[in-house]
Structure formats: C-alpha cells, structure tokens
Design an enzyme around this catalytic site. Structure first.
Site, PDB file in Angstrom:
ATOM      1  N   TYR A  51     -13.049  11.023 -18.616  1.00 42.37           N
ATOM      2  CA  TYR A  51     -11.930  11.771 -18.034  1.00 42.37           C
ATOM      3  C   TYR A  51     -12.424  12.575 -16.833  1.00 42.37           C
ATOM      4  CZ  TYR A  51      -7.435  11.531 -20.359  1.00 42.37           C
ATOM      5  OH  TYR A  51      -6.201  11.142 -20.764  1.00 42.37           O
ATOM      6  N   THR A 222      -2.494  -1.455  -1.819  1.00 41.04           N
ATOM      7  CA  THR A 222      -3.118  -1.886  -3.060  1.00 41.04           C
ATOM      8  C   THR A 222      -4.532  -2.333  -2.699  1.00 41.04           C
ATOM      9  OG1 THR A 222      -2.173  -4.074  -2.726  1.00 41.04           O
ATOM     10  CG2 THR A 222      -1.021  -2.623  -4.253  1.00 41.04           C
ATOM     11  N   LYS A 225      -5.141  -7.365  -3.196  1.00 38.56           N
ATOM     12  CA  LYS A 225      -4.536  -8.516  -2.519  1.00 38.56           C
ATOM     13  C   LYS A 225      -5.557  -9.066  -1.515  1.00 38.56           C
ATOM     14  CE  LYS A 225       0.237  -7.033  -3.325  1.00 38.56           C
ATOM     15  NZ  LYS A 225       0.318  -5.588  -3.609  1.00 38.56           N
TER      16      LYS A 225
HETATM   17  N1  DSN Z   1       4.320  -7.443  -6.420  1.00 33.12           N
HETATM   18  C1  DSN Z   1       3.605  -7.463  -5.180  1.00 33.12           C
HETATM   19  C2  DSN Z   1       3.735  -8.755  -4.457  1.00 33.12           C
HETATM   20  O1  DSN Z   1       3.731  -9.770  -5.117  1.00 33.12           O
HETATM   21  O2  DSN Z   1       3.838  -8.784  -3.249  1.00 33.12           O
HETATM   22  C3  DSN Z   1       3.986  -6.332  -4.347  1.00 33.12           C
HETATM   23  O3  DSN Z   1       3.792  -5.173  -5.053  1.00 33.12           O
END
Ligand code: DSN
Length: 413
Positions: A51, A222, A225
């Site tokens: 934590y 994010t 990706k």
């Molecule tokens: N769900 C994501 C996407 O597939 O683009 C975006 O948050």
C-alpha cells in the site's frame, strides 16, 4: 510446476487457453498489444503487496522507501518520453486518468466538449452513460462528410457553447490531430484543453504523431495500446495544474496506487525510450498504410479514405452485412477485430456498420508490410466468402501458419 497450476487448475487452464489464443490468432484490435515478458513480470511482482497512498516522499503508509524509488523512476521516464511539466503515474486506467483531470478543474454542470462517440470519440469524453456525461454538460463535435474533423465547425460549437474544457483524442479516428488549432479555439473561448492520446501515445513518444504537450493543459493516455506497457493510465499536466491533478487522483478518485503496475509502467517506458521502439512505431505505420491500401484496392471503403496512424475503420454501410457479422466471420478465420460505429451510423452500437483494424499487435510479433498486404487479402476473402465454411477454414489455416512463424515476445511457445 507453475504455482497457479498447482493451486488452481481451473484458472491455470484458462490462462493457458488465452495464451494459445493470443499466440495462434492474429490480433488486429487497434487498442491491444503484447506487453514484453519484463513488463508482465513487473506486473506480477511482489510489489502487488504494498500500500502506498500518497506520492513519493509523502505517503500515508510506512515501508514505502522502495516503492517511492519505483514511482520516481516511472515519473522520470514518462516525462522524458513526453516532455511534459508533470505527470501522475497512478491512474488505474485511461478512464480514471480522464476522470481525475475533470475532477481537478471542472465543477458539476460545466460544459465539456469532446468528439462524438459514434464519430470515433471515447465514452469518457462526455457520453451520458459515464460520469463525464452525468456530472458535466457534454457537447460534441463531429467529423465532416470526408470523415475528418472540421475545425471551423469545432470553433463554431465552442463559440456557441463556451466549454470549460475541450477534449481532443479518440478511440477510432484514423487521422492526425491539429493540437495547435484546438489551442487557438480553446484560448478564444477561455477553455482548458485536454488531449487524450491513449491510442497514439506510442507514436507521439517517438515523434511520429504531433505532440499535444506544447499546446494542452492536460494530456492523458493509457499505457497498454501503442505504448505497449501494462494495462493502466497516466495523466500529465502543466505545472500550474499538477497539485490539483495529484489530489484528484488520490484521494479524489482512487485509493492506493497499484505499485506492481507502476513498476510495469516504468519498465515499459524504459523500453519506449530505446531506439528500437521508434523503428517499431514506424513499422506500425508502414503496416497500416499497406493494409489500408490493399483493402481499398479490394473495394472496401475506409472512413476518411485511409489512415495517418495505426488504425483504420472499414465502412460497411453500403454492404449487406454489419460490423457484428464481420467481427464474427473474421473471428472464425482466426483474425480478432472489433465492430465499431462509423460516422452517420444507422445501426445500434451492438451491431454497427464498421470494423476497426489496427496494426500495433501484429507489428510487435514481427509482421512487416508484405504480411499486412496478405492479411488484408485474407480479410477481404473472408468477408467476400462469409457463407463458405471451407474457404473460411483455409483462411484460418493460413493465418495460423503465419502466426506460427511470428512468435509473440513474452509468450512461451
Ligand atoms: N476501449 C478502448 C479502445 O478499444 O479503444 C478505449 O478505451
């Protein structure tokens, strides 16, 4: 024996099944990628036990000397990658990063202006189904008849609605963003400017997509990706906004940070700072160009007529079958995609008239432009022969053979 296998065969078998799916099938979901073995090892490390509410050097728990260093390294590397003034690496996801930005500077009822969901925007940019659309008064700009954002229309909407914040960024927009033009409009109406670069973050990090950092008050992304890290988010801001942003992440909208994921983010950022990451991103673009070109030669319409980034949107509006049908048939052919709405969508979001295709994951496993052209042909063949089970089976066999020659880094064989 793996400890999961020994203790919990049900979950172990499902993990193995998912490993096999990821290894054997071709992943074209534009928002997915394959994290490296090092990133996954950090995410699966002992840091999950700790934590660490607060920030490095100012925690609400003892025993944080080690994780403080981990978080400092993650922050330093993120700042090196993107050149922002400040960053918070604790958001559990892109949605959490966006929610924290809004919480840091908007009041309930303020006008939030983002790209329309069915035109490629994201749920967290003001959809009524999310807190962004429930807490704030959302208004949306759209793409024009060419599939591109019309900056004159954006300006007119901003002048009419006087948003407190303008959001740029998308889940399904294949073209470049003109952040300078958005900045000029934001300044004209006194709005803050957020760029959600979740999809193009890897391209931005290596200079293959314009950076929003010089123009935006906030930048979120994010980490899983094109950036190819663990599932998670980060939020960056100009210095003047960092104190409020940090408070909006914790305690505003999250509890304890996931220190194992922050360590994995640090490892991924370290990978992204290496020269080979730029070569990877260039190949992602080259593969997208090759795939888009071949699909068009095969008679498929693409929203906006092509792509500048890692993704493209097949527009099936004039076809007799839907995005849902296409997703299903391509799945049978060993190609994983997602159905997607297209501008001026007539079908429901569960059916749709589009399919989104992206090249980040196939590029991570070593596919080059020639592979992308062949895959485009196989996609076209599968969609043109939807009812022909033998043809679909032969396409699946060819896809599996291709994937057999392209090992996924991080997955055992
Ligand atoms: N769900 C994501 C996407 O597939 O683009 C975006 O948050």
């Amino acid at each position: 024996m793996n400890p999961i296998e020994a203790q919990d065969p049900a979950i172990w078998n499902l993990i193995r099944a998912e490993e096999a799916r990821q290894r054997e099938d071709l992943e074209l979901i534009a928002s997915e990628n394959y994290a490296s073995a090092a990133v996954m090892a950090a995410a699966g490390s002992v840091l999950t036990n700790k934590y660490a509410e607060g920030l490095p050097g100012k925690r609400y728990y003892g025993g944080c000397a080690v994780v403080d260093q981990v978080e400092d390294i993650a922050r330093e590397r993120a700042l090196q990658l993107f050149g922002a003034d400040g960053v918070n690496v604790q958001p559990h996801s892109g949605a959490q990063a966006n929610a924290a930005v809004y919480l840091s500077c908007l009041k309930p009822g303020d006008v939030l202006m983002g790209l329309d969901l069915s035109n490629g925007g994201h749920l967290t940019h003001g959809s009524p189904a999310t807190s962004s659309g429930k807490l704030y008064r959302a208004v949306h700009y759209r793409v024009d008849s060419t599939g591109r954002i019309d900056m004159n229309a954006v300006r007119e909407l901003a002048l009419r609605e006087r948003p407190a914040m303008i959001v740029t960024g998308a889940s399904a927009y294949p073209r470049l963003w003109d952040f300078a033009a958005f900045r000029a409009i934001a300044d004209e109406v006194g709005a803050l400017l957020l760029a959600d670069i979740a999809h193009v973050a890897g391209l931005v990090a290596v200079g293959l997509h314009p950076s929003p950092v010089p123009y935006c008050d906030f930048v979120t992304t994010t980490t899983h990706k094109t950036l190819r890290g663990p599932r998670g988010g980060i939020a960056m801001a100009r210095s003047a906004h960092m104190k409020a942003l940090n408070s909006a992440v914790f305690p505003g909208s999250q509890g304890g940070p996931l220190m194992h994921i922050i360590a994995a983010k640090a490892v991924a950022f370290g990978e992204a700072l290496r020269p080979e990451f730029k070569a990877y991103q260039q190949q992602v673009l080259d593969n997208a160009q090759a795939m888009a070109g071949r699909l068009q030669e095969r008679g498929f319409a693409l929203v906006s007529g092509g792509t500048d980034n890692h993704l493209m949107l097949l527009d099936l509006s004039l076809k007799s079958y839907s995005g849902k049908d296409a997703e299903e048939v391509l799945g049978r052919a060993g190609i994983t995609v997602n159905k997607n709405t297209v501008p001026n969508e007539k079908r429901s979001p569960f059916v749709t008239s589009g399919v989104r295709l992206g090249t980040p994951a196939m590029t991570t496993r070593g596919c080059v432009a020639g592979d992308a052209i062949r895959v485009a042909d196989l996609i076209a063949d599968a969609l043109d022969n939807r009812e022909d089970a033998d043809r679909i089976a032969s396409i699946r066999a060819e896809i599996h053979a291709l994937c057999g020659t392209k090992p996924v880094p991080g997955l055992g064989r």
